[in-house]
Write a protein that holds these residues in place. Structure first.
Motif, PDB file in Angstrom:
ATOM      1  N   PRO A  32       0.804  -1.223   0.000  1.00 19.85           N
ATOM      2  CA  PRO A  32       0.000   0.000   0.000  1.00 19.85           C
ATOM      3  C   PRO A  32       0.838   1.275   0.000  1.00 19.85           C
ATOM      4  O   PRO A  32       0.383   2.310  -0.454  1.00 19.85           O
ATOM      5  CB  PRO A  32      -0.816  -0.109   1.291  1.00 19.85           C
ATOM      6  N   HIS A  33       2.071   1.236   0.484  1.00 18.81           N
ATOM      7  CA  HIS A  33       2.874   2.454   0.571  1.00 18.81           C
ATOM      8  C   HIS A  33       3.448   2.866  -0.780  1.00 18.81           C
ATOM      9  O   HIS A  33       3.780   4.031  -0.973  1.00 18.81           O
ATOM     10  CB  HIS A  33       4.008   2.268   1.574  1.00 18.81           C
ATOM     11  N   ALA A  34       3.561   1.937  -1.696  1.00 17.47           N
ATOM     12  CA  ALA A  34       4.148   2.260  -3.002  1.00 17.47           C
ATOM     13  C   ALA A  34       3.284   3.260  -3.749  1.00 17.47           C
ATOM     14  O   ALA A  34       3.795   4.190  -4.371  1.00 17.47           O
ATOM     15  CB  ALA A  34       4.341   0.991  -3.823  1.00 17.47           C
ATOM     16  N   ALA A  35       1.975   3.104  -3.668  1.00 17.83           N
ATOM     17  CA  ALA A  35       1.087   4.037  -4.359  1.00 17.83           C
ATOM     18  C   ALA A  35       1.182   5.427  -3.738  1.00 17.83           C
ATOM     19  O   ALA A  35       1.179   6.436  -4.450  1.00 17.83           O
ATOM     20  CB  ALA A  35      -0.348   3.531  -4.305  1.00 17.83           C
ATOM     21  N   ARG A  36       1.298   5.504  -2.421  1.00 16.60           N
ATOM     22  CA  ARG A  36       1.424   6.806  -1.768  1.00 16.60           C
ATOM     23  C   ARG A  36       2.727   7.488  -2.151  1.00 16.60           C
ATOM     24  O   ARG A  36       2.761   8.696  -2.361  1.00 16.60           O
ATOM     25  CB  ARG A  36       1.367   6.633  -0.251  1.00 16.60           C
ATOM     26  N   ARG A  37       3.811   6.707  -2.226  1.00 16.39           N
ATOM     27  CA  ARG A  37       5.093   7.288  -2.629  1.00 16.39           C
ATOM     28  C   ARG A  37       5.035   7.826  -4.045  1.00 16.39           C
ATOM     29  O   ARG A  37       5.547   8.896  -4.322  1.00 16.39           O
ATOM     30  CB  ARG A  37       6.209   6.240  -2.514  1.00 16.39           C
ATOM     31  N   ARG A  38       4.414   7.057  -4.935  1.00 15.33           N
ATOM     32  CA  ARG A  38       4.281   7.543  -6.313  1.00 15.33           C
ATOM     33  C   ARG A  38       3.463   8.823  -6.350  1.00 15.33           C
ATOM     34  O   ARG A  38       3.789   9.756  -7.072  1.00 15.33           O
ATOM     35  CB  ARG A  38       3.635   6.470  -7.188  1.00 15.33           C
ATOM     36  N   GLY A  39       2.396   8.864  -5.555  1.00 13.60           N
ATOM     37  CA  GLY A  39       1.568  10.064  -5.508  1.00 13.60           C
ATOM     38  C   GLY A  39       2.332  11.270  -4.981  1.00 13.60           C
ATOM     39  O   GLY A  39       2.208  12.369  -5.500  1.00 13.60           O
ATOM     40  N   ARG A  40       3.147  11.067  -3.941  1.00  8.35           N
ATOM     41  CA  ARG A  40       3.942  12.164  -3.391  1.00  8.35           C
ATOM     42  C   ARG A  40       4.981  12.640  -4.387  1.00  8.35           C
ATOM     43  O   ARG A  40       5.235  13.826  -4.519  1.00  8.35           O
ATOM     44  CB  ARG A  40       4.622  11.719  -2.102  1.00  8.35           C
ATOM     45  N   LEU A  43       3.223  14.685  -6.984  1.00  7.78           N
ATOM     46  CA  LEU A  43       2.843  15.985  -6.440  1.00  7.78           C
ATOM     47  C   LEU A  43       4.062  16.889  -6.303  1.00  7.78           C
ATOM     48  O   LEU A  43       4.004  18.080  -6.657  1.00  7.78           O
ATOM     49  CB  LEU A  43       2.173  15.799  -5.071  1.00  7.78           C
ATOM     50  N   ASN A  44       5.193  16.356  -5.822  1.00  6.27           N
ATOM     51  CA  ASN A  44       6.414  17.157  -5.706  1.00  6.27           C
ATOM     52  C   ASN A  44       6.904  17.633  -7.061  1.00  6.27           C
ATOM     53  O   ASN A  44       7.350  18.776  -7.202  1.00  6.27           O
ATOM     54  CB  ASN A  44       7.508  16.364  -4.997  1.00  6.27           C
ATOM     55  N   MET A  45       6.848  16.774  -8.052  1.00  6.27           N
ATOM     56  CA  MET A  45       7.281  17.176  -9.394  1.00  6.27           C
ATOM     57  C   MET A  45       6.379  18.262  -9.949  1.00  6.27           C
ATOM     58  O   MET A  45       6.848  19.223 -10.553  1.00  6.27           O
ATOM     59  CB  MET A  45       7.320  15.965 -10.326  1.00  6.27           C
ATOM     60  N   LEU A  46       5.080  18.139  -9.744  1.00  6.21           N
ATOM     61  CA  LEU A  46       4.154  19.162 -10.229  1.00  6.21           C
ATOM     62  C   LEU A  46       4.374  20.489  -9.515  1.00  6.21           C
ATOM     63  O   LEU A  46       4.381  21.555 -10.151  1.00  6.21           O
ATOM     64  CB  LEU A  46       2.708  18.694 -10.055  1.00  6.21           C
TER      65      LEU A  46
END
Length: 186
Positions: A32-40, A43-46
């Protein structure tokens, strides 16, 4: 005999045919943490891209505005204003602006009282007097220098062409009195 090179390799943490992994950690489950890391990361790149775009556009906007204001045939008044260039001679009622003095140095606040020389204009009055980078200016004439702002105020009160005595602490720790002649700021 079966050739192992042609057989697809299993994904890490999974064994083929739904068998338990060989490591003995139990059945594989989603992370479950992999999806959150990808999302973060996304978001940081954006946010970084948006911030960079805003900084670039604001810098371009400020630069374009400054060149538009100053580039229309006018001149920048040293007393803080914009004076459009008019054809013909200058009005006789306008008194000439007093000449500003400069030492030809770039300074910043020191950790102790004084202003540290971080840059010299070559050629310039400070270089001709013998100042070098790393020197600390402690006094300008009779004025004590505690910060770089004190030096700026003292130089603004000085008359160009008149000799001024500087008290300097060199990087080596030695003190010296130098005579400097402020130049006219161009």
């Amino acid at each position: 005999m079966e050739q192992t090179a042609l057989r697809p390799k299993p994904m890490p943490g999974r064994e083929p045919d739904g068998a338990a992994p060989a490591t003995g950690t139990g059945p594989s489950r989603p992370r479950p943490h992999a999806a959150r890391r990808r999302g973060r990361r996304l978001l940081n790149m954006l946010l970084a891209g948006f911030t960079g775009t805003v900084l670039v556009l604001s810098g371009i906007g400020l630069g374009a505005m400054g060149s538009a204001v100053l580039g229309k045939g006018g001149r920048l008044d040293p007393r803080g204003g914009y004076a459009p260039s008019l054809p013909g001679p200058a009005p006789a009622s306008a008194p000439p602006a007093p000449a500003a003095a400069t030492l030809g140095v770039q300074v910043m606040d020191a950790r102790k009282p004084g202003a540290v020389v971080v840059g010299l204009h070559v050629p310039g009055p400070a270089q001709a007097a013998g100042l070098v980078r790393g020197d600390v200016l402690l006094a300008f004439g009779a004025t004590r220098i505690d910060t770089a702002a004190d030096l700026v105020r003292a130089v603004s009160r000085a008359r160009p062409g008149s000799e001024v005595r500087l008290t300097v602490r060199h990087r080596s720790g030695g003190y010296e009195q130098l005579t400097l002649v402020p130049a006219v700021a161009a």
